[in-house]
Design an enzyme around this catalytic site. Structure first.
Site, PDB file in Angstrom:
ATOM      1  N   HIS A 383      34.471  46.183  33.187  1.00 33.82           N
ATOM      2  CA  HIS A 383      35.373  45.188  33.782  1.00 33.82           C
ATOM      3  C   HIS A 383      34.639  43.907  34.165  1.00 33.82           C
ATOM      4  CE1 HIS A 383      39.189  43.954  35.247  1.00 33.82           C
ATOM      5  NE2 HIS A 383      39.655  45.157  35.512  1.00 33.82           N
ATOM      6  N   ASP A 387      38.853  41.686  31.306  1.00 33.29           N
ATOM      7  CA  ASP A 387      39.869  42.294  32.145  1.00 33.29           C
ATOM      8  C   ASP A 387      40.724  43.276  31.342  1.00 33.29           C
ATOM      9  OD1 ASP A 387      39.029  40.775  34.360  1.00 33.29           O
ATOM     10  OD2 ASP A 387      40.255  39.075  33.707  1.00 33.29           O
TER      11      ASP A 387
END
Length: 410
Positions: A383, A387
């Site tokens: 992450h 995203d």
């Protein structure tokens, strides 16, 4: 003069190698080129061959112990030959323990204990066992090479520490203490220790998130069956579902370059070429051989390369270069009946695709209920690099290729 066998350097970044297992004992005869031990580094485990014919005179590094590359792990020579000269040089190279002048009686006692502890020869596994059992290592007699304390020595000391006094305390206690069930203790070493360290670091140093999706591979399986005989006759090759999945991943990585990347030193490194890692399960653990420049491979080439590296992995014939530099990894647990799972990133890669087992289920296609073949997919990504939305788009692209397999042949 005795010949030294040293810990090999398995890659430029290697800082330590571990002796996984000794195939020979002190006094055993060896031939030149005969495997005498297995050693492992961060990514690979290889056999160390004897550089000369003779007899194993001394084993300097026990199983499970890690040492820097270039360290002497054993001596080969003529039976009865002395290795004192070589050992003298080795001892001379060791740093001397600094002597501290005692300020008072208490300081002298502490210094004495510290110096004694530094001089005790004990393997890491044995030291950990002794610490967990609260046994002073200075009181344990070592039976290993050079008086080194082995795990067997610690086990014997633990057994001997069960005294009648302990039993008396248990009998006099109002609430009897039920002894813990004895369990077999297996030291973690070799490739298993490497995997444990890498997986722990992966989870500690990355922001991992896993998303799941299902692909309808009914048409893919139908296409695979249609072209199977042609591919076999023309290329002497068998196409599998895994081959199509690998092809879909490579094509998708070319469309979503942020997934073909690595997070290194607070920078995102985007790679032009796709170096595809294919996880292979072995008896000793998991290895990830790499297909370099996979984007330049056709489906047939990719299929052939996957089978070649898998066979080399199972035969322990992979080179160091074939184990390094992957930019994305595929891990397939379908053969074990697993559907969705959470694959762990292979650092410093940004993504890894987990592939489950194909299963049949009734599905509505328009107004009609049909039997369809479904493939579970699990994508773990970092992450820190991207995203959830772009990661989902990447997984959607893979699914689109798998559900429209003809596009992978055009």
């Amino acid at each position: 003069m005795a010949v030294e066998v040293v810990m090999p350097k398995l890659g430029m970044a290697m800082k330590e190698g571990t002796v996984s297992i000794w195939n020979k004992e002190v006094g055993d005869p060896v031939e030149k080129g005969e495997p005498i031990a297995s050693v492992s580094s961060e990514k690979i485990e290889i056999d160390v061959e004897s550089p000369a014919e003779g007899t194993v005179l001394k084993i300097a590094v026990p199983e499970g112990e890690g040492v820097p590359p270039g360290t002497v792990i054993c001596y080969i020579g003529i039976s009865g030959e002395e290795v004192a000269a070589a050992l003298a040089v080795e001892e001379a190279q060791k740093p001397e323990i600094e002597k501290v002048d005692p300020v008072n009686e208490k300081a002298e006692s502490i210094s004495s204990v510290s110096t004694t502890r530094n001089r005790v020869k004990i393997s890491p596994v044995a030291r950990k066992m002794a610490e967990e059992a609260n046994l002073p290592i200075e009181n344990i007699k070592g039976t290993g090479p050079g008086g080194r304390i082995t795990k067997e020595d610690v086990e014997a000391a633990i057994k001997n520490s069960s005294s009648p006094q302990t039993e008396a305390k248990q009998e006099s206690s109002e609430t009897p203490v039920k002894p813990l069930e004895e369990a077999q203790q297996i030291p973690v070493s070799g490739i298993r220790k490497v995997i444990a360290g890498r997986m722990y670091d992966s989870l500690q140093k990355t922001a991992q998130l896993t998303i799941n999706m299902k692909a309808d591979v009914t048409d893919l399986i139908s296409l695979q069956k249609q072209i199977a005989q042609t591919v076999q006759n023309r290329y002497d090759q068998k196409l599998t579902v895994t081959d199509f999945i690998a092809r879909a991943v490579v094509l998708s990585l070319q469309k979503h370059g942020e997934m073909n990347s690595a997070y290194i030193d607070d920078k995102i490194h985007l790679f032009k070429n796709v170096h595809l890692g294919m996880a292979v399960a072995l008896e000793k653990g998991l290895v990830v051989p790499v297909i370099r420049n996979a984007e330049s491979c056709s489906l047939i080439d990719l299929s052939r390369n996957i089978k070649i590296i898998a066979q080399k992995a199972r035969q322990a014939q992979l080179s160091i270069e074939e184990m390094q530099g992957s930019t994305f990894t595929i891990s397939n647990l379908g053969a074990y009946g697993v559907e969705h799972f959470t694959p762990v990133l292979n650092p410093p890669e940004t993504g890894i695709l987990g592939v489950g087992v194909v299963y049949n289920t009734p599905t509505y296609i328009g107004e009609n209920l049909e039997r369809r073949s479904i493939l579970p997919l699990s994508l773990t990504f970092d992450h820190r690099v991207l995203d959830g939305a772009p990661a989902a788009e990447f997984l959607q692209t893979i699914r689109q290729y798998l559900e429209e397999p003809i596009t992978m042949l055009l």
